[in-house]
Design a protein around this motif. Sequence first.
Motif: not given
Length: 293
Positions: A34-40
Amino acid sequence: MSVRSFGFSETQLRENPTVFKSNLFAGQVVVVSGAGSGLGRAIAALFARLGADLAICGRNAEKLEAAATFLESFGGQVMIAQLNIRDTEQVNGFIDDIHARFGQLDILVNNAGGQFPQAALDYTSKGWNAVIDTNLNGTWWMMQAAARKWVEQKRPGAIVNITADIWRGMPGIAHTGAARAGVTYLSKSVAVEWAPYDIRVNCVAPGCCESTGFAHYPPEGSATFKDSNPMRRAGDEWDIAEAVAYMSAPSGKFITGEVLTVDGGQQMWGDPWPTGRPEYFEPDNPRARQSQE
């Protein structure tokens, strides 16, 4: 009317000060789901700044490509994979591909997940199952695939699962409260089982830490986040990124089965309502007072 944006910009992720030395994770391979946005994205950016090579995954190919371009600017290698962590075959293939490309995997950060604000009485079976399957089952398949490879290769490993501030319940997002509680106690359980293999398993539990995910909540919901803790403000993505780095680095070498809660004291005091505070719970609601008489 302009729409407020949440979370750190690429400039902030690049320049925000960090307490860690720049080569802390040099020579290591880190997976961030889930590194495409936000915390990731913030977690991956910090690892990239600290010298790691990265493997990132998610369901949105466009976001992954953009994230990879940004992360590669720090000088390390970045592998991307579009996949659904609910699918065990895709997950196992992803872990195999990481080892084929890099020859190793050192740290797994399970950040992928999601939920939607809704009263629990209104959940459909589809909505409930989607949240449980992603947040609990998907996290587990990633953990198991990585651990099996470490055991097979007789290599140590570290897992950090992003969970949530579940300690006083999560009204308004009860489905994710159930899933994240499951991940928390799953992590504690396998931390014992996997200790003989030198695999550490920990969690980082964010409270109301501002990220792009804040945009998924109605304005009346996000407006309550400043009252979520006694500090009377939201945290940010960097608070979580540095907590993950701490648990992954040698600083966490004697920590396993633990949950690092990063919430400004929310677990002791606070009043967050992702759906917006129901009228009954407003402090000046006479109906609430009458029910106590």
